[in-house]
Scaffold this motif. Structure first.
Motif, mmCIF file in Angstrom:
data_model
loop_
_atom_site.group_PDB
_atom_site.id
_atom_site.type_symbol
_atom_site.label_atom_id
_atom_site.label_comp_id
_atom_site.label_asym_id
_atom_site.label_seq_id
_atom_site.Cartn_x
_atom_site.Cartn_y
_atom_site.Cartn_z
ATOM 1 N N ALA A 19 0.841 -1.202 0.000
ATOM 2 C CA ALA A 19 0.000 0.000 0.000
ATOM 3 C C ALA A 19 0.876 1.253 0.000
ATOM 4 C CB ALA A 19 -0.937 -0.008 1.199
ATOM 5 N N ALA A 20 1.866 1.281 0.896
ATOM 6 C CA ALA A 20 2.758 2.444 0.967
ATOM 7 C C ALA A 20 3.602 2.557 -0.300
ATOM 8 C CB ALA A 20 3.646 2.346 2.204
ATOM 9 N N ARG A 21 4.071 1.434 -0.798
ATOM 10 C CA ARG A 21 4.863 1.453 -2.022
ATOM 11 C C ARG A 21 4.022 1.942 -3.207
ATOM 12 N NH1 ARG A 21 8.569 -3.384 -4.617
ATOM 13 N NH2 ARG A 21 8.625 -2.511 -6.707
ATOM 14 N N GLY A 22 2.756 1.563 -3.226
ATOM 15 C CA GLY A 22 1.862 2.016 -4.293
ATOM 16 C C GLY A 22 1.743 3.529 -4.312
ATOM 17 N N VAL A 23 1.663 4.140 -3.130
ATOM 18 C CA VAL A 23 1.613 5.604 -3.050
ATOM 19 C C VAL A 23 2.907 6.192 -3.626
ATOM 20 C CG1 VAL A 23 1.545 7.579 -1.466
ATOM 21 C CG2 VAL A 23 0.015 5.628 -1.094
ATOM 22 N N LEU A 24 4.043 5.645 -3.203
ATOM 23 C CA LEU A 24 5.332 6.135 -3.709
ATOM 24 C C LEU A 24 5.441 5.938 -5.215
ATOM 25 C CD1 LEU A 24 8.188 7.258 -3.420
ATOM 26 C CD2 LEU A 24 8.940 4.937 -2.766
ATOM 27 N N TYR A 111 1.804 12.888 1.869
ATOM 28 C CA TYR A 111 1.330 11.505 1.958
ATOM 29 C C TYR A 111 1.859 10.862 3.239
ATOM 30 C CZ TYR A 111 0.252 12.031 -3.009
ATOM 31 O OH TYR A 111 -0.235 12.459 -4.212
ATOM 32 N N THR A 112 3.142 11.047 3.475
ATOM 33 C CA THR A 112 3.770 10.479 4.666
ATOM 34 C C THR A 112 3.093 10.995 5.928
ATOM 35 O OG1 THR A 112 5.865 10.263 3.492
ATOM 36 C CG2 THR A 112 5.964 10.240 5.898
ATOM 37 N N ALA A 113 2.811 12.280 5.955
ATOM 38 C CA ALA A 113 2.152 12.869 7.128
ATOM 39 C C ALA A 113 0.779 12.251 7.350
ATOM 40 C CB ALA A 113 2.043 14.383 6.970
ATOM 41 N N ARG A 114 0.023 12.051 6.275
ATOM 42 C CA ARG A 114 -1.308 11.467 6.424
ATOM 43 C C ARG A 114 -1.252 9.984 6.807
ATOM 44 N NH1 ARG A 114 -2.239 14.875 1.960
ATOM 45 N NH2 ARG A 114 -2.109 13.178 0.463
ATOM 46 N N ILE A 115 -0.276 9.266 6.265
ATOM 47 C CA ILE A 115 -0.177 7.829 6.528
ATOM 48 C C ILE A 115 0.342 7.557 7.936
ATOM 49 C CG2 ILE A 115 1.062 5.722 5.865
ATOM 50 C CD1 ILE A 115 0.894 6.831 2.920
#
Length: 147
Positions: A19-24, A111-115
């Motif tokens: 999921a995190a990789r998909g955002v990146l 994105y990082t802040a929200r995740i």
């Protein structure tokens, strides 16, 4: 009625990773680079000393557990895109390579802040300890498979 959190396991770890990789990868795609290219470029930029192609391959392989042929092709792509340049026996990131990583980093901040935002520090510390142990054990299995 009390709800308990699901136990961490390989599936939960994989789902979080992808999921995190998909955002990146969405951010990287906007910049025309792949995940593996970003990992290799970051390895070149953050190394304590200039890296030879073999050093860089070894570092990326250690991180991604991918085949050396694919990593060498990725390094060739970064050279062709002028994000890396050969300086004698070493590979160095170009200004364009540094700018790309800075742009990707800046774009991923919200994105990082929200995740990650709002997760208690104690939970992050516990997760960090567990993930470090899982990584250590999995790396040991890769070195000496037991069966």
């Amino acid at each position: 009625m009390t709800t308990t959190a699901p136990a961490a396991d390989s599936r939960a770890l994989a789902l979080a990773h992808y999921a995190a990789r998909g955002v990146l990868e969405q951010v990287l795609a906007r910049h025309g680079v792949t995940f593996q290219q970003q990992v290799a470029l970051r390895a070149a930029v953050t190394a304590d000393a200039p890296q030879t192609p073999d050093d860089l391959v070894a570092q990326v392989r250690s991180s991604l557990k991918s085949d050396t042929t694919g990593i060498r092709a990725t390094i060739d792509e970064l050279l062709a895109a002028r994000l890396l340049v050969a300086d004698g026996p070493h590979l160095c990131a170009t200004d364009a390579g540094h700018e790309l990583l800075a742009a990707v980093g800046a774009e991923t901040v919200p994105y990082t802040a929200r995740i990650w935002g709002g997760i208690p520090a104690d939970d992050l510390a516990a997760a960090g300890r567990v993930l470090a142990l899982v990584t250590e054990r999995a790396n040991a299995e890769l070195v000496t498979p037991t069966g």
